[in-house]
Design a protein around this motif. Structure first.
Motif, mmCIF file in Angstrom:
data_model
loop_
_atom_site.group_PDB
_atom_site.id
_atom_site.type_symbol
_atom_site.label_atom_id
_atom_site.label_comp_id
_atom_site.label_asym_id
_atom_site.label_seq_id
_atom_site.Cartn_x
_atom_site.Cartn_y
_atom_site.Cartn_z
ATOM 1 N N SER A 109 -3.279 -13.109 -2.881
ATOM 2 C CA SER A 109 -4.371 -12.369 -3.536
ATOM 3 C C SER A 109 -5.658 -13.175 -3.492
ATOM 4 O O SER A 109 -6.730 -12.642 -3.205
ATOM 5 C CB SER A 109 -4.035 -12.080 -5.001
ATOM 6 N N LYS A 113 -8.837 -11.747 -1.763
ATOM 7 C CA LYS A 113 -9.976 -11.285 -2.560
ATOM 8 C C LYS A 113 -11.141 -12.278 -2.579
ATOM 9 O O LYS A 113 -12.275 -11.907 -2.835
ATOM 10 C CB LYS A 113 -9.547 -11.010 -4.008
ATOM 11 N N ALA A 401 0.416 -7.864 -7.570
ATOM 12 C CA ALA A 401 0.336 -7.617 -9.023
ATOM 13 C C ALA A 401 0.450 -6.129 -9.339
ATOM 14 O O ALA A 401 1.122 -5.732 -10.299
ATOM 15 C CB ALA A 401 -0.967 -8.179 -9.579
ATOM 16 N N ARG A 402 -0.204 -5.298 -8.527
ATOM 17 C CA ARG A 402 -0.087 -3.845 -8.748
ATOM 18 C C ARG A 402 1.340 -3.378 -8.453
ATOM 19 O O ARG A 402 1.901 -2.556 -9.179
ATOM 20 C CB ARG A 402 -1.060 -3.095 -7.834
ATOM 21 N N LYS A 405 3.634 -4.147 -11.266
ATOM 22 C CA LYS A 405 3.423 -3.229 -12.394
ATOM 23 C C LYS A 405 4.197 -1.918 -12.179
ATOM 24 O O LYS A 405 4.911 -1.450 -13.064
ATOM 25 C CB LYS A 405 1.910 -2.969 -12.528
ATOM 26 N N ASP A 409 7.453 -0.488 -14.171
ATOM 27 C CA ASP A 409 7.471 0.842 -14.798
ATOM 28 C C ASP A 409 8.708 1.616 -14.361
ATOM 29 O O ASP A 409 9.373 2.273 -15.176
ATOM 30 C CB ASP A 409 6.215 1.637 -14.415
ATOM 31 N N GLN A 434 -1.555 5.116 -3.558
ATOM 32 C CA GLN A 434 -2.800 5.762 -3.996
ATOM 33 C C GLN A 434 -3.796 4.727 -4.526
ATOM 34 O O GLN A 434 -4.992 4.804 -4.284
ATOM 35 C CB GLN A 434 -2.453 6.793 -5.079
ATOM 36 N N GLN A 435 -3.292 3.711 -5.232
ATOM 37 C CA GLN A 435 -4.181 2.720 -5.841
ATOM 38 C C GLN A 435 -4.673 1.665 -4.850
ATOM 39 O O GLN A 435 -5.725 1.078 -5.045
ATOM 40 C CB GLN A 435 -3.458 2.013 -6.993
#
Lengths: 442, 317
Positions: A109, A113, A401-402, A405, A409, A434-435
């Motif tokens: 990341s 980034k 990280a996404r 998550k 879930d 999608q994200q």
């Protein structure tokens, strides 16, 4: 000549100061290129807990062998270190230490980034060490610029720690268990005989601790992303992993470890029969629960599928140099000194329990020595041997990280609401796509 | 006999300086820095500078970032894309719904409880009043993270204190943090425990400011306790009530620490709040553009709700 400031002059000065401050703030391009290749002076190292202790043990000999460089190792704490590094990188490297201890879940990341936030170590000759570390690790230090941006420090091969006394009381022979089907049957026997559950999981996902799910995927050479960065969160391997967890839960074999310190407390009370963890836990268990000396043993992790592989690299950590460091060469010298010499890295292993990634380190007799906490078992040997088997490094990508998550879930939905693993993972994969704009693997 | 010059003529100005009249203007026409008018401005300047650097600049920078996308310094202007994305993001709406639910349930519950506690603490019939007041206020001195950690231990299903106490009465264990419904209750419980005493102390100060003559006159007119509470206490406390309602609303909309520590937003996002989602986007996913858009959306909601509350509660005299 008047020595008093007029109001106009005061306003002019105030405006100039404010503009200067503003420009200073805006002028920072966030590239992290303000650093320099200083070869001496004081360098600051950020790490956490026992790893920082390990690094400190190297400092005296390093300073003796490298006059002119002073090293200040700071224990920033985990997870606080991630926020500190992130904020530092986001503000163009301001306030960052020279050397950063970074996990494999964050390194991609950061490279993704903040392209110039982590220094290029190939410039200093890091590439000559690419075959020196455990298999599969080198690709994880390479950025999109094809340069090396860190050296591996720690590698974590997976193991399964188990309570020898509970297994014995239930009449379960661990040598007869080769996959999680067998372990589920054994878990029920242990529960009946001792009232102890097989393992603990944070069912609510409060901590997003998805290690067990990930381990079951890694045992199948799978992860959230494939090598091309496509999403594989809903792959058959992922569904298999979550189905195993659902079966364990449906059989009442999983204790809920939600809440701070719950797992540690349950382990301390002897209420968990196994602990599916990586090599770092060898010393963690021994030092945290000394009163349980002789009760624990370690075995290779059961395969996720019948006759499947029983080795996997869970994760790894690295030392990197901040792009903004003004003493990048000095920082590199420290990293090279600490991580590429067996004597130094084993000194850190003895001091901080960080399992070394350096192949040459394993020649040390300690890796085949009996361990009194594990009833005299040569507990480190299977971990070292598992590293010599073919291993595939997981592609964490910049969107781990996404992914974590959404995976968390999905697991919570399965464990709490009884959702179907395949459905929950399919929705999670679609949301992730999608994200992030990443493609779903076929 | 001539008078001494000092008794008649104004004192001679020091070389190079004009004399100052009452407006701060010198006889030569130039303004001076230190005058009765300018000194207050100089005194507030550090605060203004601090605000400009540490508040105003980030606010403006955040607005700009919310209109961009990209990595590190490599940002591209994308207009309202982040705001459009926000409208179609199910997790944002889940977080907003959770926050609204906590707001609607928790704020009235807490303020009602705080008012009751304040009335009790204000009563002269209560023994050891300072001790009770201290006891009520102490929870608000606890750090937010510490409170979250403490309740995560208390509310644990298998090893928690609360379930152990319930079991003494033969009540089944409650999955406080593991069920979406009970997890929300858990969050409400922590916030209520933490802030009730704080609000009670504010109400207590307000109650003590109400003139006793009003109550005595009402008693003479035959008003009972409830009538006195409705007709005297509540109207007199109106400004204080408005203050606590607005502050609690803003605080709840910015709720972060307690659910972050207690549930991490789980299970299944049932306690995810807007600020927690904002934090995740900024500091976990490094999506600063989207996080800034979330911050502005939240600021807008706070402003609208605050204005509404002031309108509804503050206008009546």
């Amino acid at each position: 000549m008047s020595h008093q400031l007029s109001r106009r002059r005061l306003l002019q000065l105030a405006t100039a100061s404010a503009a200067g401050l503003g420009l200073a703030a805006c002028g920072d391009n966030g590239s992290g290129n303000a650093g320099g290749d200083g070869d001496s002076g004081r360098i600051v190292v950020w790490s956490w807990t026992t790893a920082a202790e390990g690094l400190r043990s190297v400092v005296p000999s390093f300073e003796r062998d490298n006059p002119g460089i002073k090293v200040d190792v700071q224990d920033v704490g985990n997870p606080a270190i991630w926020d500190k590094i992130t904020v530092g990188l986001a503000s163009g490297g301001k306030g960052l230490a020279d050397v950063l201890h970074i996990g494999v879940d964050y390194l991609p990341s950061y490279l993704d980034k903040f392209p110039d936030g982590i220094a290029d170590l190939s410039e200093f000759g890091a590439d000559k060490y690419q075959d020196a570390f455990a298999k599969g690790l080198w690709p994880t230090v390479i950025g999109t610029d094809k340069a090396a941006h860190a050296l591996p420090w720690e590698v974590n091969p997976l193991g399964l720690f188990y309570r020898h006394d509970h297994f014995e009381k239930a009449g379960v022979d661990p040598d007869g268990i080769s996959d999680w089907n067998g372990m589920t049957t054994a878990g029920s026997k242990i529960l009946d005989a001792t009232g102890v559950r097989l393992l603990g999981l944070d069912k609510t996902g409060a901590t997003q601790d998805m290690d067990f799910f990930q381990n079951l995927m890694q045992l199948q050479d799978a992860f959230y992303f494939d090598r091309a960065g496509r999403i594989t969160l809903a792959s058959p391997a992922a569904v298999k992993a979550l189905t195993i967890i659902k079966r364990l839960n449906d059989a009442g074999l999983i204790a809920d470890t939600a809440g701070q310190g719950t797992e540690k407390r349950l382990l301390g009370q002897g209420k968990l029969a196994t602990y599916a963890e990586a090599a770092w836990a060898v010393e963690y268990l021994a030092s945290t629960f000394p009163e349980q000396k002789g009760k624990w043993r370690s075995m290779q992790p059961p395969a996720a599928v019948p006759r499947g592989k029983r080795n996997a690299i869970v994760n790894s950590t690295y030392l990197a140099v901040a792009g903004s460091s003004t003493r990048r060469r000095a920082a590199w010298r420290f990293i090279e000194y600490a991580l590429t010499q067996p004597a130094q890295i084993n000194r850190m292993f003895a001091s901080g329990g960080v399992f070394p990634a350096l192949d040459a380190a394993y020649d040390d007799p300690r890796f085949s020595a009996p361990h009194p906490f594990y009833g005299g078992q040569k507990v480190l040997k299977p971990f070292v041997e598992s590293l010599s088997a073919p291993a595939r490094a997981s592609n964490f990508t910049g969107d781990y990280a996404r992914a974590l998550k959404f995976a968390s879930d999905a697991q919570s939905q399965v464990l709490i609401k009884g959702a179907d693993p395949a459905d929950a993972l399919r929705k999670a994969a679609e949301q992730l796509a999608q994200q992030t704009g990443r493609k779903l693997a076929a | 006999m001539s008078l001494a010059p000092s008794e008649h003529a104004p004192a001679a100005a020091p070389a190079g300086r004009g004399t100052i009249d009452q407006t701060g203007r010198t006889r030569t026409g130039r303004r001076r820095l230190l005058t009765p008018t300018s000194v207050p401005y100089l005194l507030i300047m550090p605060a203004v500078l601090g605000f400009a650097i540490f508040k105003a600049y980030p606010i403006v920078a955040s607005l700009w970032i919310s209109l961009t996308t990209g990595n590190g310094a490599d940002r591209h202007f994308t207009g309202l894309d982040n705001y459009q994305r926000l409208l179609h993001d199910p997790l944002f709406w889940t977080a907003l719904k959770n926050t609204a639910l906590i707001l609607v349930v928790q704020v009235p519950l807490m303020l009602g409880l705080a008012l009751l506690v304040a009335l009790g603490l204000n009563s002269t019939k209560v023994w050891l009043r300072p001790l009770w007041r201290l006891g009520v206020f102490v929870p608000s001195l606890t750090g937010l993270v510490a409170a979250g950690v403490m309740f995560s231990v208390i509310l644990n299903r298998d090893a928690g204190l609360l379930n152990w106490v319930l079991s003494l009465f033969g009540i089944d264990r409650v999955n406080w943090l593991g069920s979406p419904f009970w997890a929300r209750i858990g969050v409400v419980l922590v916030i209520t425990w933490h802030y009730t005493g704080y609000n009670a102390v504010i109400y207590l100060a307000g109650l003590q400011g109400i003139p006793q003559e009003l109550y005595e006159a009402a008693k003479v007119d035959g008003a009972g306790p409830i009538r006195r509470f409705v007709s005297i206490t509540v109207p007199q406390l109106r400004p204080i009530l408005l203050l606590t309602v607005v502050l609690s609303t803003i605080g709840t909309l910015q709720l972060f620490d307690e659910p972050y520590v207690l549930t991490g937003g789980g299970p299944d996002n049932s306690t995810l709040t807007v600020t927690m989602y904002l934090y995740n986007n900024g500091f976990k996913y490094f999506d600063f553009g989207y996080a800034s858009a979330l911050a502005y959306a939240l600021a807008l909601i706070v402003a609208v709700l605050g204005l509404l509350q002031v309108r509804l509660m503050g206008e009546r005299k």
